[in-house]
Design a protein around this motif. Structure first.
Motif, PDB file in Angstrom:
ATOM      1  N   SER A 122      29.916   7.099  55.618  1.00 43.77           N
ATOM      2  CA  SER A 122      29.803   8.876  54.718  1.00 43.77           C
ATOM      3  C   SER A 122      30.560   8.936  54.413  1.00 43.77           C
ATOM      4  O   SER A 122      31.439   9.057  55.125  1.00 43.77           O
ATOM      5  N   ILE A 123      30.971  10.145  52.876  1.00 42.75           N
ATOM      6  CA  ILE A 123      32.060   9.842  52.362  1.00 42.75           C
ATOM      7  C   ILE A 123      32.296  11.410  51.996  1.00 42.75           C
ATOM      8  O   ILE A 123      30.922  11.750  51.855  1.00 42.75           O
ATOM      9  N   GLY A 124      33.738  11.814  52.071  1.00 38.69           N
ATOM     10  CA  GLY A 124      33.136  13.863  51.493  1.00 38.69           C
ATOM     11  C   GLY A 124      33.202  14.781  52.691  1.00 38.69           C
ATOM     12  O   GLY A 124      33.730  13.767  53.676  1.00 38.69           O
ATOM     13  N   GLU A 178      24.566   1.884  53.242  1.00 42.00           N
ATOM     14  CA  GLU A 178      24.810   2.997  53.794  1.00 42.00           C
ATOM     15  C   GLU A 178      23.705   3.517  54.890  1.00 42.00           C
ATOM     16  O   GLU A 178      22.092   4.123  53.985  1.00 42.00           O
ATOM     17  N   GLY A 193      24.636  12.438  55.147  1.00 41.93           N
ATOM     18  CA  GLY A 193      26.251  13.116  54.172  1.00 41.93           C
ATOM     19  C   GLY A 193      27.161  12.531  55.348  1.00 41.93           C
ATOM     20  O   GLY A 193      27.299  12.093  56.775  1.00 41.93           O
ATOM     21  N   ASP A 205      20.707  15.700  67.537  1.00 43.55           N
ATOM     22  CA  ASP A 205      20.355  15.432  66.272  1.00 43.55           C
ATOM     23  C   ASP A 205      18.058  15.567  66.383  1.00 43.55           C
ATOM     24  O   ASP A 205      17.863  16.366  66.290  1.00 43.55           O
TER      25      ASP A 205
END
Ligand code: NAD
Length: 360
Positions: A73-75, A281, A285, A338
């Motif tokens: 994931s990106i960002g 994907e 995020g 989680d």
């Protein structure tokens, strides 16, 4: 079989979770006699840091030359990362939008599955969650309201905004074909969701879906209005197999469906074009708050790799083996933080990947 896979590790937890998906794919290759050929490209923040742009032309060409793309994931943290001080077209997400466009990825698939072992995380009443559910939202990704003409005009002192919702028969037909193809690999039921009592675009949607259905006599088709579907998702999610719908309805319904599973770290996704090519994907995020700590849940990415084997390579047996290994590890009560609950054994990202690979 040789699987040529372009790998985008991405930002935040991306590199950690992709490493675990590759660990699992390598075990599949060993066990079933395939070759996984990986080529890395940069996208998002990592590409901005190395190349000054979120996606280079070379990276696009590399992705196009592969059979599939596996992505983390990106960002970054959108408040503190310097990437978000850049112009919008130079930010991490611009890389992903460009790649989706270049690869013509018009079909977005998001499964929502309730694991018995994680049923406590499901926010629905127990009498509903105890039935379990296993559905897949097939969302049209490149047409409809989000891509139609829009404008804001002021006439006689009154400002009004106009968005247009357009679908052509071709756009509907190609996503419907994907929906029925995918249903054939599952429980052979398509629920086509529209608003045909009001919208012309929905009436055309329904007509074309019915035409396509004639080529799939083994798949059951039902139509459902979107408002009813939103209710049914929380009232009786077990009724669904493939939900086939247009862009905006799919955007909203897929988030609703993922919320009722209660565990974001478990949800995979795929975006497909009209060949076997796809980009796979996790739905979540890059979780910059937990990056580099070896505590991320890699299961969504591992299940995305399973989707890649199923939809881009037609390796259903191998995909089944990954999904069964994930189930087994949960049955043995191993959990990342989680999804942790009392009486379970807490494991890190890397150990979770190893446990799953070992069970293949
Ligand atoms: P997020 O999904 O990254 O995180 C939300 C919360 O869920 C965080 O507390 C995080 O720690 C947790 N979480 C997410 N994935 C997890 C996992 N696998 N294991 C354990 N916990 C997990 O959403 P966000 O914080 O809103 O966004 C962070 C960055 O990710 C932003 O830059 C955003 O734009 C980007 N993003 C990228 C994609 C993508 O690459 N397709 C999708 C969504 C968000």
């Amino acid at each position: 079989m040789k699987c040529r896979i372009t790998v985008i590790k991405g930002d935040g937890i991306g590199p950690e979770i992709v490493a675990e998906a590759q660990k699992v794919l390598d075990k599949i290759a060993l066990k079933f006699g395939h070759v996984m050929e990986y080529t890395d490209i940069l996208m998002g923040g990592a590409s901005i840091d190395a190349c000054g742009v979120p996606l280079t032309e070379e990276a696009i060409e590399t992705a196009k030359a592969a059979d599939a793309v596996l992505m983390g994931s990106i960002g970054g943290n959108t408040s503190t990362s310097p990437w978000y001080k850049l112009a919008p077209n130079l930010r991490p997400e611009a890389g992903l939008l460009r790649l989706r466009k270049e690869l013509n990825l018009f079909a977005n698939l998001r499964p929502a599955y309730l694991y018995e072992e994680l049923a406590k995380a499901c926010p629905l009443k127990e009498e509903i969650s105890s039935q379990g559910f296993d559905m897949l939202i097939m969302r049209e990704l490149t047409g409809g309201l989000y891509f139609g003409e829009r404008k804001t005009v002021t006439e006689n002192g009154i400002t009004k905004a106009i968005d247009t919702l357009t679908y052509s028969e071709e756009e509907i037909r190609r996503i419907a074909i994907k929906g029925f193809d995918v249903a054939r690999k599952r429980k052979k039921k398509v629920t086509s969701v529209d608003k045909a009592n009001v919208l012309d675009s929905s009436r055309l949607w329904r007509k074309i879906v019915e035409e396509v259905a004639k080529d799939y006599p083994d798949v059951a088709l039902e139509h459902m209005l979107v408002d009813n579907c939103a209710m049914q998702l929380v009232k009786d999610p077990a009724q669904f197999d493939v939900i086939l719908t247009e862009n905006m309805f799919g955007d909203i319904l897929s988030d609703e469906a993922s919320m009722v599973t209660g565990s974001i770290g478990m949800l995979s996704s795929a975006s497909l074009n009209d060949t076997k090519f796809g980009l796979y994907e996790p739905s979540h995020g890059s979780a910059p708050d937990i990056a580099g700590m070896d505590i991320a849940n890699p299961i969504a990415t591992i299940l995305s790799a399973a989707m890649m084997l199923r939809y881009s390579f037609d390796l259903d047996r191998e995909a089944d083996a990954i999904e069964a290994a994930v189930k087994q590890v949960l049955q043995e009560n191993f959990r990342t933080g989680d999804i942790m609950s009392e009486g379970c054994t807490k494991v890190g990202c890397s150990q979770m990947g190893t446990l799953i690979a070992d069970r293949i």
